[in-house]
Design an enzyme around this catalytic site. Structure first.
Site, PDB file in Angstrom:
ATOM      1  N   THR A   1      31.676   9.859  12.906  1.00 49.89           N
ATOM      2  CA  THR A   1      31.079   9.552  11.595  1.00 49.89           C
ATOM      3  C   THR A   1      29.592   9.873  11.519  1.00 49.89           C
ATOM      4  O   THR A   1      29.048   9.974  10.423  1.00 49.89           O
ATOM      5  CB  THR A   1      31.290   8.072  11.246  1.00 49.89           C
ATOM      6  OG1 THR A   1      30.779   7.247  12.310  1.00 49.89           O
ATOM      7  CG2 THR A   1      32.776   7.768  11.056  1.00 49.89           C
TER       8      THR A   1
ATOM      9  N   THR B   1      27.014  10.266  17.546  1.00 51.12           N
ATOM     10  CA  THR B   1      26.326   8.996  17.798  1.00 51.12           C
ATOM     11  C   THR B   1      27.102   7.788  17.295  1.00 51.12           C
ATOM     12  O   THR B   1      26.792   6.664  17.674  1.00 51.12           O
ATOM     13  CB  THR B   1      24.929   8.984  17.157  1.00 51.12           C
ATOM     14  OG1 THR B   1      25.057   9.165  15.735  1.00 51.12           O
ATOM     15  CG2 THR B   1      24.048  10.093  17.731  1.00 51.12           C
ATOM     16  N   SER B   2      28.089   7.993  16.447  1.00 47.24           N
ATOM     17  CA  SER B   2      28.881   6.862  15.949  1.00 47.24           C
ATOM     18  C   SER B   2      30.238   7.378  15.518  1.00 47.24           C
ATOM     19  O   SER B   2      30.380   8.538  15.107  1.00 47.24           O
ATOM     20  CB  SER B   2      28.172   6.175  14.766  1.00 47.24           C
ATOM     21  OG  SER B   2      28.840   4.976  14.413  1.00 47.24           O
ATOM     22  N   SER B   3      31.236   6.511  15.641  1.00 46.78           N
ATOM     23  CA  SER B   3      32.590   6.938  15.305  1.00 46.78           C
ATOM     24  C   SER B   3      33.469   5.730  15.033  1.00 46.78           C
ATOM     25  O   SER B   3      33.086   4.591  15.291  1.00 46.78           O
ATOM     26  CB  SER B   3      33.194   7.754  16.452  1.00 46.78           C
ATOM     27  OG  SER B   3      33.479   6.912  17.553  1.00 46.78           O
TER      28      SER B   3
END
Length: 400
Positions: free
Chosen positions: A53, A62-64
């Site tokens: 994401t 860096t984000s998921s």
């Protein structure tokens, strides 16, 4: 197919491929994952796949939203009870916090903390959209925990951690449990731990892969983006000089077939969602067991015995474990046939050395991460054993 059917289908596929506790399965049926991924088609939200994401300026994820299969496994490890106080380190989309909220219920307390203000804000908005106002989301350094509601009955990190932060163990109640994706020389395992006298000991260990913790508590691991579109990602347990890996990969490989090393075919079962099949593969029998042992046991062996080890993912290579030096790289696909491919000037030698590690793993009985016992002692403790990892706050003793 409506969205309720999509959730039911996702959970059905999971329970056909792994053990999923009844309460965790019920939570996954109840919580609408698509509300936490509003920018993709709803049907894609119910695939058993991680979904990136956010990325940094260099293209590193860096984000998921994590893969539902590992989320279910970790929630089973955590064993949240109605009324529990739970701290989650790492917010992601907020979906895992929502599952925790469903498990603890309104009578419990779930606090989620993330170092990124934008991530925390989005998770808050998603939780509100899903009707879970009692789940709290904070922005802060998750390594510090959140002392105000402590002690917690359960603590879970949904971000890869290099060490056990002192705040986490201090903020857990007597008899409390923590579940974290713990780094073991670049290999991650989700380990459930409880206190055992003056140290922490593992209850269960599951292989996993998470984006790493950022900030002051980040570890030395390296994620290098070799190129994008498609992504080609190289991971290392710590920084070191590699030379031009992309140029080495562009050379014609030397191939060593390892079929004779393995008693059973090593091709692991594929996710039916990725192959477009409706049926799920059987998750029992010698072929399945050999495939899982190969896919998870070889990377663990390399992580614990070989400082030159690496992983490579994407760019047409699939997911590989390997050895890398400035003179070349050798790769072993973990989702295909057992063939070692050596690239670059020293590719032949590296391929032979990687094959030798597979032989050694086979001779040792093909240990896998689920066979590990992990004891976490205070840093500096006098600990002996065959496998010792020393970190900032803990000394890890590992044994099969």
């Amino acid at each position: 197919m409506d969205l309720t059917d999509l959730r039911e289908s996702m959970v059905t596929r999971l329970t056909e491929r792994q053990e999923v506790g009844e309460r965790v399965a019920a939570a996954m049926r109840a919580v609408p994952r698509h509300l936490f991924l509003p920018h993709i088609p709803p049907e894609d939200a119910y695939r058993d796949e991680p979904i990136v994401t956010r990325r940094d300026a260099d293209g590193r994820p860096t984000s998921s939203s994590s893969q539902p299969a590992i989320m279910a496994a970790m929630l089973d490890q955590l064993a949240v009870r109605p009324g529990d106080r739970v701290l989650e380190v790492g917010a992601g989309t907020g979906y895992n916090a929502a599952l925790l909220g469903a498990l603890a219920g309104p009578e419990g307390r779930v606090v989620c903390i993330d170092i990124d203000a934008d991530v925390a804000a989005e998770a808050r908005a998603h939780l509100d959209a899903a009707g879970l106002p009692w789940v709290e989301v904070l922005c802060g350094d998750g390594a510090e925990g959140h002392a105000e509601p402590a002690p917690y009955d359960r603590l879970i990190a949904t971000v890869g951690v290099w060490d056990l932060a002192p705040a986490w163990t201090a903020q857990l109640a007597p008899g409390g449990r923590l579940v974290v994706p713990l780094d073991l020389n670049g290999m991650q395992v989700s380990v459930a731990m409880e206190r055992d006298g003056d140290h922490w000991t593992s209850l269960s260990v599951v292989p996993c892969g998470f984006m790493r913790m950022r900030g002051p508590s980040a570890g030395p691991e390296v994620l290098a983006v070799l190129h994008q579109n498609p992504d080609l990602l190289l991971t290392l347990p710590a920084p070191r000089e590699l030379g031009d890996v992309s140029a080495a990969l562009a050379t014609e490989p030397t191939e060593l077939l390892l079929t004779a090393v393995l008693d059973e075919p090593a091709r692991p079962p594929q996710d039916p969602a990725r192959e477009g099949r409706a049926e799920a593969p059987a998750r029992e029998g010698p072929v399945w067991e050999a495939a899982v042992a190969f896919r998870t046991g070889v990377p663990m062996w390399l992580a614990l015995h070989e400082p030159r080890w690496c992983t490579l993912m994407g760019g047409g290579h699939g997911f590989c474990a390997g050895l890398v030096e400035p003179g070349g790289i050798a790769l072993l696909p973990l989702d295909g046939d057992p063939v070692v491919r050596g690239h670059g000037r020293d590719g032949d030698r590296l391929a032979e050395e990687l094959a030798a590690h597979v032989h050694a793993w086979t001779a040792a009985g093909r240990p896998r991460p689920t066979d590990l016992r992990i004891d976490a002692h205070p840093a500096g403790a006098a600990v002996s054993g065959p496998l010792i990892l020393r970190k900032r706050h803990t000394t890890l003793a590992l044994s099969y």
